[in-house]
Each structure stands twice: as structure tokens, then as C-alpha cells.
Design an enzyme around this catalytic site. Structure first.
Site, PDB file in Angstrom:
ATOM      1  N   GLY A  92       0.733  -1.209   0.078  1.00  0.00           N
ATOM      2  CA  GLY A  92       0.065   0.082  -0.164  1.00  0.00           C
ATOM      3  C   GLY A  92       0.652   1.324  -0.079  1.00  0.00           C
ATOM      4  N   GLN A  93       2.083   0.995  -0.201  1.00  0.00           N
ATOM      5  CA  GLN A  93       3.011   2.345  -0.074  1.00  0.00           C
ATOM      6  C   GLN A  93       2.488   3.158  -1.287  1.00  0.00           C
ATOM      7  OE1 GLN A  93       7.012   1.865   0.042  1.00  0.00           O
ATOM      8  NE2 GLN A  93       7.635   4.109   0.338  1.00  0.00           N
ATOM      9  N   HIS A  99       8.426   6.388   5.396  1.00  0.00           N
ATOM     10  CA  HIS A  99       7.906   7.346   6.150  1.00  0.00           C
ATOM     11  C   HIS A  99       7.052   6.281   7.186  1.00  0.00           C
ATOM     12  CE1 HIS A  99       5.171   6.696   2.831  1.00  0.00           C
ATOM     13  NE2 HIS A  99       4.018   6.537   3.395  1.00  0.00           N
TER      14      HIS A  99
HETATM   15  P1  5GP Z   1       1.617   5.363   2.016  1.00  0.00           P
HETATM   16  O1  5GP Z   1       0.326   4.970   1.407  1.00  0.00           O
HETATM   17  O2  5GP Z   1       2.710   5.661   0.884  1.00  0.00           O
HETATM   18  O3  5GP Z   1       2.025   4.583   3.105  1.00  0.00           O
HETATM   19  O4  5GP Z   1       1.217   6.827   2.707  1.00  0.00           O
HETATM   20  C1  5GP Z   1       1.244   8.053   2.229  1.00  0.00           C
HETATM   21  C2  5GP Z   1       0.771   8.899   3.045  1.00  0.00           C
HETATM   22  O5  5GP Z   1       0.930  10.328   2.795  1.00  0.00           O
HETATM   23  C3  5GP Z   1      -0.692   8.923   3.040  1.00  0.00           C
HETATM   24  O6  5GP Z   1      -1.392   8.455   4.236  1.00  0.00           O
HETATM   25  C4  5GP Z   1      -1.308  10.367   2.425  1.00  0.00           C
HETATM   26  O7  5GP Z   1      -2.619  10.663   3.039  1.00  0.00           O
HETATM   27  C5  5GP Z   1      -0.104  11.275   2.926  1.00  0.00           C
HETATM   28  N1  5GP Z   1       0.096  12.227   1.850  1.00  0.00           N
HETATM   29  C6  5GP Z   1       0.051  12.127   0.579  1.00  0.00           C
HETATM   30  N2  5GP Z   1       0.439  13.515   0.040  1.00  0.00           N
HETATM   31  C7  5GP Z   1       0.451  14.297   1.127  1.00  0.00           C
HETATM   32  C8  5GP Z   1       0.874  15.509   1.163  1.00  0.00           C
HETATM   33  O8  5GP Z   1       0.791  16.113   0.232  1.00  0.00           O
HETATM   34  N3  5GP Z   1       0.865  16.201   2.395  1.00  0.00           N
HETATM   35  C9  5GP Z   1       0.844  15.448   3.645  1.00  0.00           C
HETATM   36  N4  5GP Z   1       0.927  16.017   4.950  1.00  0.00           N
HETATM   37  N5  5GP Z   1       0.527  14.001   3.541  1.00  0.00           N
HETATM   38  C10 5GP Z   1       0.275  13.375   2.242  1.00  0.00           C
END
Ligand code: 5GP
Ligand code: ZN
Length: 113
Positions: A92-93, A99
Site C-alpha cells: 500500500g505504499q 515514512h
Molecule cells: P503510504 O500509502 O505511502 O504509506 O502513505 C502516504 C501517506 O501520505 C498517506 O497517508 C497520505 O494521506 C499522505 N500524503 C500524501 N500526500 C501528502 C501531502 O501532500 N501532504 C501530507 N501531509 N500528507 C500526504
């Protein structure tokens, strides 16, 4: 610079920052999945957990976890919180800059689905 979180780290894209130091930044997730939902990232670009270097990134890896712990405590997650790293697309990344998600202040269940 292509990477969204590198741009946030550089201040080129705004974010609600909770903490920063030489190595790490923490900011609110833009689409929170819990009352507390923030992200902890390294300042330097590391795409996924696979890309952490066993030698060079050893202290950085620990530091990210300790930043997560300290902020979770400050935000009142004393009854429990969850730290998640989605590593690669199958998990799900969606943003390919390492992060840690920190979620708290609501009940969380297992397995996550
Ligand atoms: P992943 O799915 O890669 O583990 O998580 C990415 C996270 O980044 C998601 O929870 C999403 O809401 C967050 N995210 C995506 N774009 C932005 C952004 O521009 N600003 C912030 N603060 N969070 C973001
Ligand atoms: Zn990046």
C-alpha cells in the site's frame, strides 16, 4: 526534485509540521485515518524500507522510531498507538520516500486488512 516528501522536507510544499531536526521531520498526514495521524520521515531521500542501509542508516532508523515515540507521547497516546511502514506497492505504499505512520486516539484492530 521529484519526490513529494523531499519537497515537504525542503519547505517547498507546506505541511503542518510537528517536529524537525537535522535528520528527521514529522508532519500531519493530509488525509488522517485517526484523530492522531502523523508521518515521520528522514530528511534524506530513502525510497522504501528496503533501501535503508544496514551500516550507514543504523542510527537514523532508531532515531525515526524515537521521534515517533516522543510525539505519540506528547499527543496523548498513552493508552496505545500504532506505527506502520508500508513498504512497496503491494503493502500500500503510495509515496516512495520512507515514512512511519503514527496513528492513535482511537481503537485500532488487527489484522489491518
Ligand atoms: P503510504 O500509502 O505511502 O504509506 O502513505 C502516504 C501517506 O501520505 C498517506 O497517508 C497520505 O494521506 C499522505 N500524503 C500524501 N500526500 C501528502 C501531502 O501532500 N501532504 C501530507 N501531509 N500528507 C500526504
Ligand atoms: Zn524523497
Amino acid at each position: 526534485m521529484e519526490c513529494l516528501f523531499c519537497k515537504i522536507a525542503a519547505g517547498e510544499i507546506p505541511a503542518q509540521r510537528l517536529y524537525e531536526d537535522d535528520l528527521a521531520i514529522a508532519f500531519q498526514d493530509v488525509n488522517p485515518q485517526a484523530p492522531v495521524h502523523f508521518l515521520v520521515i528522514p530528511r534524506k531521500h530513502i525510497a522504501t524500507l528496503h533501501d535503508l542501509d544496514e551500516q550507514a542508516d543504523k542510527s537514523l532508523a532508531g532515531h525515526l522510531l524515537l521521534v515517533a515515540q516522543r510525539l505519540a507521547r506528547q499527543l496523548g497516546c498513552d493508552k496505545g498507538f500504532r506505527v506502520v511502514i508500508n513498504s512497496d506497492a503491494l503493502a500500500g505504499q503510495t509515496v516512495f520516500h520512507l515514512h512511519l505512520h503514527v496513528l492513535g486516539q482511537r481503537p485500532l484492530y488487527w489484522p489491518p486488512g
